[in-house]
Scaffold this motif. Structure first.
Motif, PDB file in Angstrom:
ATOM      1  N   MET A 672       0.831  -1.208   0.000  1.00  0.00           N
ATOM      2  CA  MET A 672       0.000   0.000   0.000  1.00  0.00           C
ATOM      3  C   MET A 672       0.866   1.258   0.000  1.00  0.00           C
ATOM      4  SD  MET A 672      -3.270  -0.576  -0.184  1.00  0.00           S
ATOM      5  CE  MET A 672      -3.828   1.043   0.311  1.00  0.00           C
ATOM      6  N   HIS A 673       1.929   1.259   0.811  1.00  0.00           N
ATOM      7  CA  HIS A 673       2.750   2.469   0.914  1.00  0.00           C
ATOM      8  C   HIS A 673       3.575   2.706  -0.348  1.00  0.00           C
ATOM      9  CE1 HIS A 673       5.376   5.534   2.565  1.00  0.00           C
ATOM     10  NE2 HIS A 673       6.427   4.799   2.195  1.00  0.00           N
ATOM     11  N   PHE A 674       4.270   1.689  -0.812  1.00  0.00           N
ATOM     12  CA  PHE A 674       5.209   1.892  -1.907  1.00  0.00           C
ATOM     13  C   PHE A 674       4.537   1.914  -3.281  1.00  0.00           C
ATOM     14  CE2 PHE A 674       8.279   0.726   1.325  1.00  0.00           C
ATOM     15  CZ  PHE A 674       9.378   1.502   1.003  1.00  0.00           C
ATOM     16  N   ILE A 675       3.412   1.220  -3.437  1.00  0.00           N
ATOM     17  CA  ILE A 675       2.818   1.119  -4.774  1.00  0.00           C
ATOM     18  C   ILE A 675       1.494   1.874  -4.860  1.00  0.00           C
ATOM     19  CG2 ILE A 675       2.017  -0.455  -6.571  1.00  0.00           C
ATOM     20  CD1 ILE A 675       3.814  -2.597  -5.473  1.00  0.00           C
ATOM     21  N   ILE A 676       0.514   1.453  -4.092  1.00  0.00           N
ATOM     22  CA  ILE A 676      -0.848   1.964  -4.308  1.00  0.00           C
ATOM     23  C   ILE A 676      -0.974   3.424  -3.907  1.00  0.00           C
ATOM     24  CG2 ILE A 676      -3.271   1.652  -3.683  1.00  0.00           C
ATOM     25  CD1 ILE A 676      -2.720  -1.318  -3.387  1.00  0.00           C
ATOM     26  N   ASN A 677      -0.569   3.755  -2.674  1.00  0.00           N
ATOM     27  CA  ASN A 677      -0.679   5.155  -2.247  1.00  0.00           C
ATOM     28  C   ASN A 677       0.231   6.062  -3.075  1.00  0.00           C
ATOM     29  OD1 ASN A 677      -2.543   4.456  -0.324  1.00  0.00           O
ATOM     30  ND2 ASN A 677      -1.059   4.335   1.359  1.00  0.00           N
ATOM     31  N   SER A 678       1.416   5.568  -3.371  1.00  0.00           N
ATOM     32  CA  SER A 678       2.327   6.353  -4.202  1.00  0.00           C
ATOM     33  C   SER A 678       1.743   6.581  -5.591  1.00  0.00           C
ATOM     34  CB  SER A 678       3.664   5.624  -4.312  1.00  0.00           C
ATOM     35  OG  SER A 678       4.517   6.272  -5.234  1.00  0.00           O
ATOM     36  N   LEU A 679       1.087   5.548  -6.139  1.00  0.00           N
ATOM     37  CA  LEU A 679       0.494   5.686  -7.460  1.00  0.00           C
ATOM     38  C   LEU A 679      -0.658   6.679  -7.457  1.00  0.00           C
ATOM     39  CD1 LEU A 679       0.622   4.676 -10.359  1.00  0.00           C
ATOM     40  CD2 LEU A 679      -0.926   2.823  -9.727  1.00  0.00           C
ATOM     41  N   LYS A 680      -1.466   6.655  -6.410  1.00  0.00           N
ATOM     42  CA  LYS A 680      -2.562   7.632  -6.324  1.00  0.00           C
ATOM     43  C   LYS A 680      -2.025   9.056  -6.261  1.00  0.00           C
ATOM     44  CE  LYS A 680      -4.773   5.867  -2.786  1.00  0.00           C
ATOM     45  NZ  LYS A 680      -5.819   5.683  -1.753  1.00  0.00           N
ATOM     46  N   ASP A 681      -1.004   9.280  -5.436  1.00  0.00           N
ATOM     47  CA  ASP A 681      -0.419  10.619  -5.342  1.00  0.00           C
ATOM     48  C   ASP A 681       0.199  11.036  -6.674  1.00  0.00           C
ATOM     49  OD1 ASP A 681      -1.187  10.644  -2.715  1.00  0.00           O
ATOM     50  OD2 ASP A 681       0.782  10.019  -1.938  1.00  0.00           O
ATOM     51  N   PHE A 682       0.854  10.078  -7.338  1.00  0.00           N
ATOM     52  CA  PHE A 682       1.482  10.386  -8.615  1.00  0.00           C
ATOM     53  C   PHE A 682       0.437  10.801  -9.655  1.00  0.00           C
ATOM     54  CE2 PHE A 682       2.660   8.890 -12.851  1.00  0.00           C
ATOM     55  CZ  PHE A 682       3.838   9.583 -13.065  1.00  0.00           C
ATOM     56  N   ILE A 683      -0.660  10.073  -9.737  1.00  0.00           N
ATOM     57  CA  ILE A 683      -1.693  10.383 -10.725  1.00  0.00           C
ATOM     58  C   ILE A 683      -2.305  11.746 -10.463  1.00  0.00           C
ATOM     59  CG2 ILE A 683      -3.988   9.690 -11.534  1.00  0.00           C
ATOM     60  CD1 ILE A 683      -3.136   6.793 -11.170  1.00  0.00           C
ATOM     61  N   HIS A 684      -2.507  12.079  -9.209  1.00  0.00           N
ATOM     62  CA  HIS A 684      -3.127  13.371  -8.881  1.00  0.00           C
ATOM     63  C   HIS A 684      -2.176  14.538  -9.104  1.00  0.00           C
ATOM     64  CE1 HIS A 684      -7.119  12.437  -7.345  1.00  0.00           C
ATOM     65  NE2 HIS A 684      -6.623  11.368  -6.741  1.00  0.00           N
ATOM     66  N   SER A 685      -0.918  14.369  -8.789  1.00  0.00           N
ATOM     67  CA  SER A 685      -0.007  15.516  -8.772  1.00  0.00           C
ATOM     68  C   SER A 685       0.947  15.564  -9.967  1.00  0.00           C
ATOM     69  CB  SER A 685       0.805  15.509  -7.466  1.00  0.00           C
ATOM     70  OG  SER A 685       1.546  14.299  -7.362  1.00  0.00           O
TER      71      SER A 685
END
Length: 814
Positions: A672-685
Motif C-alpha cells: 500500500m505504501h510503496f505502490i498503491i498510495n504512491s500511485l494515487k499521489d502520482f496520478i493526482h499531482s
C-alpha cells in the motif's frame, strides 16, 4: 386506388427511404417495400418498365442488374426522373436514365460483372404511374460467366436475402410461364423466408410463349403452389418488340387483347395483366405500410432516444477548437478520480460479475497470500527430515544428550527464506491488478488514443518503478527477520513448553469455536442408490465441519470433527465441469458413514480455492506425497532423537507463527505504501505535468480518425431519425384500409367465373352468381347444400364474402 384517404402514405415512405439512404447502412430500418425477385431473363425488367411506361433499365446478356435499384414511382403532372446521388438534376430523357444506372453501377462494382449491396435510388415522376416503391434485385444465376467470381450464385443469393428476409418486405416473385412452377428460383427463395406465403405475390410472365394448347390458368387460380396473395399473369414485350422500339402503351393494349382473345384467360381479364398488378401492388403496399407504421414509429423513437445524449455532445464539438483540447486534459483529472474510486470501492458503476479493483487486491492480501503461506509450511515430512539431519550433523560423532538450539535456528532461517517467493508473487499479483484498473479507467480517454496510450504508459512505468522499490523493501523485511531470531518474543513458547507439548500440528487454531466459512458444496461420492450427488449448505468452524439441508441451518445432516483430517485434490471426471477436492482421515478411519473420504465439488475454481484456504485456516492441511505420488506418514526413529525432533518442530512452528503473523501484517502495508498510495499521489499531482512535458503535447489531444467518423455518423443518423419521425407525424391515421382481394384456392376462383364490371349486376345475374358461389362454398366446407335453415346461414356468409371481394365497393343485389 381503392384505399381512399391513405394515398399519401406511399410518398411519405418514399421520403423516409430517401432520408435513410442518405445515411447508409448504419440506419437500415425495415421500411415497407416490394422486392422484385426472379431468375435472369425471367421478365423482371419488363415488368418494372411496364409500370413506368418507359424503357429505362439496362439490358444485355448475362447479369445486368448488379446493384439493388430502389425504384420510387410518384404520380405527378410532369414526367421526369431523378437520382439520389445526383440531387437537383432532373432526367427527362429515359435513355440518359439507363446510362446513368450503368455508369453508377460500374462506379461501385467495376466492369467485371461483380455485384454490390449498395442501392441506387431512382425516383420517377409521371402521370401514368401509381405510387409504388419497388426494389429491383440482381437476377438469380447458377453458372458464372466470363470474369464473374466463382461464387456469384451465393453472392446474389445473400444479397437478395438481405432484402426479402425482412418481415416488412413484400416479395414479388417473377416466374416465366414456360417453366415448371416447382423449379422456380424466385419461389424457392421466397419460400425460404416466407414459408406460409403470407407476403409473397406471384407474377407469371411470358404467358404468350407457352406451347399451343397449354395455359397457366391452374397457376393463376392458385391451385398449384398456393400463395396467400395469389398469382397475377402478365404479358411483356418480346425481344423483337424491344428491338423494334415497340411502345409500352401499345404493348399494354396488346396484352389486354391477348387475354380477351385467349379462351383460358378471357374470363379473368379483370384480375389479370400489368394494370391490375400495378393497382393490386399499390393497394397491398399501402395497407402493409399502414400496418407497419406504429411499430416503425416506436423503433425510430427508441433509436433516437439512444443517440440523443451522444448527438448533443457531438453537435457542439469542434475538433479545431483550442479550448476543447485544453478541456481534454480535464479527462486526466477524471481518470485520477475514477482510479481512486476503483481502489477504495465506490463508483458510478458496480461490477456484479466478478471481483475487481480494490476488492480484488483485498482478496489477494487476505486470501491468496495467506493461502500461499500455508501451502508453503505444509511439507511436514520434509521438515522433520531436515530437523533430524540438522540435529545429527550438529552432534557429529558424539551422541547428543541435549536438543541443540542451532538446529532450531538453521531450520527457522531456511523456512523464513522460503517466504520470499510468496511475498514476491503477492506483489506481482497486485501490480497486474493495478495495470488492469488503469486500463479500465482510461476508457473515457478513448476519443484521444494518443492521450490514452501516453497516460497508460506513464502510469504503468511509475507502477513498475514503485513495484521495484516495494520488492526491495520486502527483501529487506525478510533479511531483517533472518538477521536476528528473537527467542524472547512474548508469543514464543520456549524450550520448556516445547518439550511438554505433544506432536499435534494444529497449535495455531484459536480456542473456542469460530465460524470460518459458509457456502454450498456438492457431495459427489454418495451412492446412487442413496440419491447420488447432492448439494448441501456447509458451515466450517475451528473445530468441525457441518452440513445442512439448506442455508436456513435448521436441519443438520452431519457434523464432522476436524481432528486428523487432510485435503486431497481430485482430478475432474470426463465431461465434468465441477472442481473437486476430497477430505480424508490420516488414521484410515471413515469420515462419513461407510466412506473413507468425502468428495466435495464447487462450480468454479475460485470457490474451491476459497474453501481449501478456509480449511487450512482451520488446521486441515493438504496431503503430503512422496516422489512416487504416495501419501507419506511419519516414520519411527530413535526415541531420543524423535523427542528432540518433536521439540525442535514445536519451536519452529511457534516461531514461524510469529514470523508469518508479522509478514501477513507488513506485506499489505508495504505494498500500500510503496505502490498503491504512491500511485494515487502520482496520478493526482505528477501525471498532468509529465503529460504536458512530452514533446508536442498538443498532439496528444488529436482525435482518433475512427472517432471523427463515428461523430459524423451519429449526427447524420440522428438527423435522419428526426426527419423520419417528422414525416411519420405528418401522416393522417384517421382513414382505414380496405381488405384486399386474395386468390386463395381454385374452387373460389371458379366461383368467380366472370370478369368484374363497374355497372350493377341484374338480379338474375346476381342470383346465378350467388348460387354458384354458394355451391362452391359448400363444397369448400366439405358439405352438400343444406336444408333450408342452413341455407340462410351460408347465404349470410357469402353475402359478406361478396362485399369483401367487390372491387368498386358496390353490393350485389338479389
Amino acid at each position: 386506388m381503392g384505399n381512399q384517404g391513405m394515398e399519401e402514405l406511399i410518398p411519405l415512405v418514399s421520403r423516409l427511404q430517401e432520408a435513410f439512404s442518405a445515411v447508409g447502412q448504419s440506419c437500415s430500418l425495415d421500411l415497407p417495400q416490394i422486392a422484385v425477385v426472379g431468375a435472369q431473363s425471367s421478365g423482371k425488367s419488363s415488368v418494372l418498365e411496364n409500370f413506368v411506361g418507359r424503357d429505362f433499365l439496362p439490358r444485355g446478356s448475362g447479369i445486368v442488374t448488379r446493384r439493388p435499384l430502389v425504384l420510387q414511382l410518384v404520380s405527378g403532372i410532369t414526367e421526369y426522373a431523378e437520382f439520389l446521388h445526383c440531387k437537383g438534376k432532373k432526367f427527362v430523357d429515359f435513355e440518359e436514365v439507363r446510362k446513368e444506372i450503368e455508369s453508377e453501377t460500374d462506379r461501385v462494382t467495376g466492369a467485371n460483372k461483380g455485384i454490390s449491396p449498395v442501392p441506387i435510388n431512382l425516383r420517377v415522376h409521371s402521370p401514368h404511374v401509381l405510387d409504388l416503391t419497388l426494389i429491383d434485385l440482381p437476377g438469380i444465376t447458377k453458372v458464372p460467366v466470363g470474369d464473374q467470381p466463382a461464387d456469384i450464385e451465393y453472392q446474389i443469393r445473400d444479397l437478395i436475402m438481405q432484402f426479402i428476409c425482412r418481415d416488412t418486405c413484400l416479395i414479388l416473385a417473377v416466374t416465366p410461364a414456360n417453366i415448371d412452377l416447382s423449379n422456380s428460383d424466385a419461389l424457392k427463395l421466397a419460400k425460404d423466408v416466407d414459408p406460409q406465403g403470407l407476403r409473397t405475390i406471384g407474377v407469371i410472365t411470358k404467358l404468350d410463349l407457352m406451347d399451343e394448347g397449354t395455359h397457366a390458368r391452374d397457376v393463376l387460380e392458385n391451385r398449384v403452389l398456393p400463395l396467400h396473395r395469389g398469382y397475377i399473369g402478365v404479358v411483356n414485350r418480346s425481344q423483337r418488340d424491344i428491338d423494334g422500339k415497340k411502345d409500352i402503351k401499345a404493348a399494354l393494349v396488346a396484352e389486354e387483347k391477348f387475354f380477351r382473345s385467349h379462351p383460358a384467360y378471357r374470363n379473368m381479364v379483370g384480375r389479370i395483366g400489368t394494370v391490375y398488378l400495378q393497382k393490386l401492388l399499390n393497394q397491398q403496399l399501402t395497407n402493409h405500410i399502414r400496418e407497419t407504421l406504429p411499430a416503425f414509429r416506436c423503433k425510430l423513437q427508441s433509436q433516437l432516444l439512444g443517440l440523443k445524449k451522444e448527438a448533443e455532445e457531438y453537435r457542439t464539438y469542434r475538433p479545431d477548437d483550442p479550448s476543447h483540447k485544453n478541456k481534454a486534459m480535464l479527462l486526466v483529472h477524471h481518470f485520477a478520480l475514477d482510479f481512486e474510486k476503483k481502489i477504495v470501492g465506490y463508483g458510478e458503476q458496480v461490477d456484479t460479475s466478478e471481483l475487481s479493483g480494490g476488492a480484488k487486491i483485498n482478496q489477494i492480501f487476505h486470501e491468496r497470500f495467506p493461502f500461499e503461506l500455508v501451502k508453503m509450511e505444509c511439507d511436514e515430512k520434509e521438515m522433520r527430515r531436515e530437523i533430524s539431519y540438522a540435529i545429527r550433523n550438529i552432534h557429529g560423532i558424539r551422541s547428543g544428550l541435549f536438543t541443540p538450539d542451532m538446529a532450531f535456528e538453521a531450520i527457522v532461517k531456511k523456512q523464513i527464506g522460503k517466504l520470499m517467493g510468496p511475498c514476491m508473487k503477492c506483489v506481482d499479483m497486485v501490480v497486474q491488478e493495478l495495470i488492469s484498473i488503469v486500463h479500465q479507467c482510461t476508457t473515457k480517454l478513448g476519443s484521444f488514443p494518443k492521450l490514452r496510450d501516453a497516460t497508460e504508459r506513464i502510469v504503468n512505468s511509475h507502477t513498475q518503478d514503485q513495484a521495484s522499490q516495494c520488492r526491495d523493501e520486502v527483501s529487506l523485511i525478510i533479511e531483517m527477520q533472518l538477521s536476528y531470531i528473537n527467542t524472547n518474543h512474548e508469543d514464543f513458547i520456549g524450550f520448556a513448553n516445547a518439550q511438554q507439548k505433544n506432536s499435534q500440528k494444529n497449535n495455531k487454531i484459536p480456542s473456542g469455536t469460530q465460524v470460518i466459512h459458509k457456502g454450498w458444496l456438492t457431495i459427489n461420492n454418495i451412492s446412487i442408490i442413496k440419491g447420488g450427488a447432492r448439494k448441501y449448505w456447509f458451515v466450517l468452524n475451528t473445530e468441525s465441519m457441518s452440513w445442512f439441508k439448506d442455508d436456513e441451518e435448521k436441519e443438520k445432516k452431519f457434523m464432522l470433527p476436524l481432528d486428523n483430517l487432510k485435503v486431497r485434490d481430485m482430478e475432474k471426471t470426463f465431461m465434468s465441469t465441477k472442481h473437486v477436492f476430497a477430505i480424508f482421515n490420516t488414521e484410515q478411519r471413515n469420515v462419513y458413514k461407510d466412506y473413507r473420504h468425502l468428495e466435495l465439488s464447487c462450480d468454479t475454481q475460485e470457490e474451491a480455492d476459497s474453501w481449501k484456504a478456509s480449511l487450512l485456516r482451520a488446521g486441515v492441511y493438504p496431503e503430503e506425497k512422496d516422489e512416487d505420488g504416495q501419501s507419506e506418514n511419519s516414520n519411527s526413529m530413535d526415541p531420543q532423537l524423535e523427542r528432540q525432533v518433536e521439540t525442535i518442530r514445536n519451536l519452529v512452528d511457534s516461531y514461524l507463527n510469529i514470523v508469518y503473523k508479522c509478514i501477513r501484517d507488513l506485506l499489505p502495508k508495504t505494498i500500500m505504501h510503496f505502490i498503491i498510495n504512491s500511485l494515487k499521489d502520482f496520478i493526482h499531482s505528477e501525471l498532468p505535468a509529465q503529460l504536458y512535458s512530452t514533446e508536442d503535447h498538443m498532439t496528444l489531444m488529436d482525435e482518433f480518425p475512427e472517432q471523427a467518423q463515428r461523430r459524423e455518423e451519429v449526427l447524420r443518423v440522428h438527423a435522419a431519425l428526426k426527419e423520419a419521425l417528422a414525416i411519420i407525424t405528418d401522416i393522417s391515421t384517421s382513414s382505414t384500409s380496405i381488405p384486399l382481394p386474395r386468390l386463395e384456392d381454385g374452387v373460389r376462383q371458379r366461383a368467380r367465373h366472370g370478369p368484374r364490371h363497374d355497372h350493377p349486376s341484374t338480379p338474375a345475374q346476381s342470383s346465378r352468381s350467388l348460387f354458384h358461389l354458394f355451391f362452391s362454398f359448400s363444397i369448400h366446407l366439405h358439405v352438400l347444400p343444406s336444408p333450408p335453415h342452413f341455407f340462410f346461414y351460408h347465404l349470410h356468409l357469402l353475402t359478406l364474402h361478396l362485399l369483401i371481394y367487390s372491387e368498386g365497393g358496390g353490393v350485389v343485389s338479389l
